[in-house]
Design a protein around this motif. Structure first.
Motif, PDB file in Angstrom:
ATOM      1  N   HIS A  19     -15.352  25.531  -2.690  1.00 58.87           N
ATOM      2  CA  HIS A  19     -15.259  24.209  -3.922  1.00 58.87           C
ATOM      3  C   HIS A  19     -14.236  24.422  -4.546  1.00 58.87           C
ATOM      4  O   HIS A  19     -14.117  26.197  -5.497  1.00 58.87           O
ATOM      5  CB  HIS A  19     -16.913  24.661  -4.638  1.00 58.87           C
ATOM      6  CG  HIS A  19     -17.995  24.862  -3.688  1.00 58.87           C
ATOM      7  ND1 HIS A  19     -18.553  23.179  -3.433  1.00 58.87           N
ATOM      8  CD2 HIS A  19     -19.001  24.857  -3.644  1.00 58.87           C
ATOM      9  CE1 HIS A  19     -18.632  23.096  -2.246  1.00 58.87           C
ATOM     10  NE2 HIS A  19     -19.650  24.533  -2.362  1.00 58.87           N
ATOM     11  N   ASP A 154     -13.114  19.372  -5.664  1.00 56.05           N
ATOM     12  CA  ASP A 154     -14.291  18.516  -4.985  1.00 56.05           C
ATOM     13  C   ASP A 154     -14.720  17.992  -6.504  1.00 56.05           C
ATOM     14  O   ASP A 154     -15.984  16.808  -6.239  1.00 56.05           O
ATOM     15  CB  ASP A 154     -15.324  20.100  -5.230  1.00 56.05           C
ATOM     16  CG  ASP A 154     -15.338  20.716  -4.069  1.00 56.05           C
ATOM     17  OD1 ASP A 154     -14.687  21.504  -3.848  1.00 56.05           O
ATOM     18  OD2 ASP A 154     -16.369  20.417  -2.937  1.00 56.05           O
ATOM     19  N   GLY A 155     -14.233  18.056  -7.455  1.00 55.55           N
ATOM     20  CA  GLY A 155     -14.388  17.422  -8.762  1.00 55.55           C
ATOM     21  C   GLY A 155     -13.411  17.584  -9.812  1.00 55.55           C
ATOM     22  O   GLY A 155     -12.744  18.852 -10.722  1.00 55.55           O
ATOM     23  N   ALA A 177      -9.500  10.493 -11.772  1.00 57.54           N
ATOM     24  CA  ALA A 177     -10.296  11.227 -10.664  1.00 57.54           C
ATOM     25  C   ALA A 177     -10.448   9.983  -9.598  1.00 57.54           C
ATOM     26  O   ALA A 177     -10.185  10.624  -8.418  1.00 57.54           O
ATOM     27  CB  ALA A 177     -11.117  11.738 -11.126  1.00 57.54           C
ATOM     28  N   GLN A 181      -9.732  10.442  -6.028  1.00 57.62           N
ATOM     29  CA  GLN A 181     -10.717  10.327  -4.917  1.00 57.62           C
ATOM     30  C   GLN A 181     -11.765  11.579  -5.037  1.00 57.62           C
ATOM     31  O   GLN A 181     -12.241  11.645  -4.179  1.00 57.62           O
ATOM     32  CB  GLN A 181     -10.473   9.618  -3.412  1.00 57.62           C
ATOM     33  CG  GLN A 181      -9.902   8.120  -3.775  1.00 57.62           C
ATOM     34  CD  GLN A 181      -9.552   8.432  -2.096  1.00 57.62           C
ATOM     35  OE1 GLN A 181      -8.175   8.995  -1.466  1.00 57.62           O
ATOM     36  NE2 GLN A 181      -9.803   6.370  -1.497  1.00 57.62           N
ATOM     37  N   VAL A 182     -11.690  12.005  -6.075  1.00 60.87           N
ATOM     38  CA  VAL A 182     -13.287  13.025  -6.758  1.00 60.87           C
ATOM     39  C   VAL A 182     -13.732  12.370  -7.992  1.00 60.87           C
ATOM     40  O   VAL A 182     -13.178  11.641  -8.768  1.00 60.87           O
ATOM     41  CB  VAL A 182     -12.106  13.987  -7.081  1.00 60.87           C
ATOM     42  CG1 VAL A 182     -11.279  14.617  -5.568  1.00 60.87           C
ATOM     43  CG2 VAL A 182     -11.070  14.006  -8.301  1.00 60.87           C
TER      44      VAL A 182
END
Ligand code: ADP
Length: 262
Positions: A19, A154-155, A177, A181-182
């Motif tokens: 991650h 992942d974010g 974000a 696209q997170v």
């Protein structure tokens, strides 16, 4: 520079990250690096293998928080070997561990900053990591955006302070974000309140904030508040952040729980 199928950079062949999470803020000085370090410590305490890529090149402070000094070694394959923190073995790569005079980076322009961060991804023997936390440069300008585009995130975790324009920071981070696209995984309002050492009462010295409102508006899953903590300030000054006690770090529990479910 090796590129993955989705056009993001691929790490060196010996690196395997489960991650990758970026920690961002609207401006410097709100405690982004401190929160990055605390999250790393909390994840490591739960038994995960954790690394920190210090992408805040012009304000590199991660090594100081952990009391790390000296320069990174180079492996036989010519890759940089991250430096491990004393207590939890968190792997750290930072410009302050690569250059004798990291202050030089202050005069670098965007492309050079981006290039250096790329190398912290591609030319480092990160080994196997459950979590790589990326301490991003502050703000939402070109450099942080380029970095975010390069890494398979992942974010994003957003750190604000009560004096910060929390709503606008969250909004910008949300759009950033969204573009990538997170998800925005969490929002940390740092130095949110003080606790009276005598009666334990909480004071929000900066008044009530539109934080929860902003979190709701932008559908941020987890929203936590960290107190102003004199012990934390002292430990970070001494390079002993790994010795943080439960009081402050427990405020991050909900967010760490959320990162665990990724
Ligand atoms: P940034 O990465 O956003 O520039 P830092 O994490 O370097 O900010 O923090 C700036 C300063 O504020 C540091 O001296 C740090 O010790 C202090 N600090 C951060 N968070 C707290 C807190 N919750 N309580 C007390 N001091 C804090």
């Amino acid at each position: 520079m090796p590129l993955g199928a989705d056009n993001s950079l691929t790490p060196s062949e010996d690196s395997e990250m489960s991650h990758v999470i970026a920690v961002v803020s609207g401006k410097g000085g709100v405690g982004k690096s401190t929160v990055t370090a605390l999250l790393a410590v909390e994840l490591a305490k739960r038994g995960y293998k954790v690394g920190i890529l210090d992408a805040d090149l012009t304000g590199a402070s991660i090594p100081y928080l952990f009391g790390l000094q000296g320069l990174l070694k180079v492996t036989e394959k010519g890759l940089l070997e991250p430096m491990k923190t004393a207590q939890f073995g968190i792997k750290v790569v930072s410009i302050a561990l690569v250059m004798e005079n990291p202050e030089m980076a202050v005069i670098w322009r965007g492309p050079l900053l981006s290039k250096a961060i790329q190398q912290f991804w591609t030319d480092v023997d990160w080994g196997e990591l459950d979590y790589l936390l990326v301490d991003m440069p502050p703000g939402t300008s070109d450099v942080p955006l380029t970095v975010m585009q390069m890494l398979p995130l992942d974010g994003v975790v957003v750190v604000t302070s009560p004096q910060d324009m929390a709503r606008s920071v969250v909004k910008k981070a949300y759009h950033m974000a969204n573009q990538l696209q997170v998800p925005v995984l969490g929002l940390v309002e740092n130095m949110s309140y003080v606790t009276c050492p005598h009666c334990g009462e909480r004071f929000s010295i900066f008044g009530q904030k539109p934080l929860t409102e902003a979190a709701q508006e932008f559908n941020v899953q987890v929203c936590v508040e960290l107190p102003v903590d004199p012990q934390l300030a002292e430990l970070t000054d001494q390079g002993n952040i790994e010795q943080i006690t439960v009081a402050t770090s427990s405020s991050l529990k909900e967010l760490v729980d959320a990162l665990e479910t990724l």
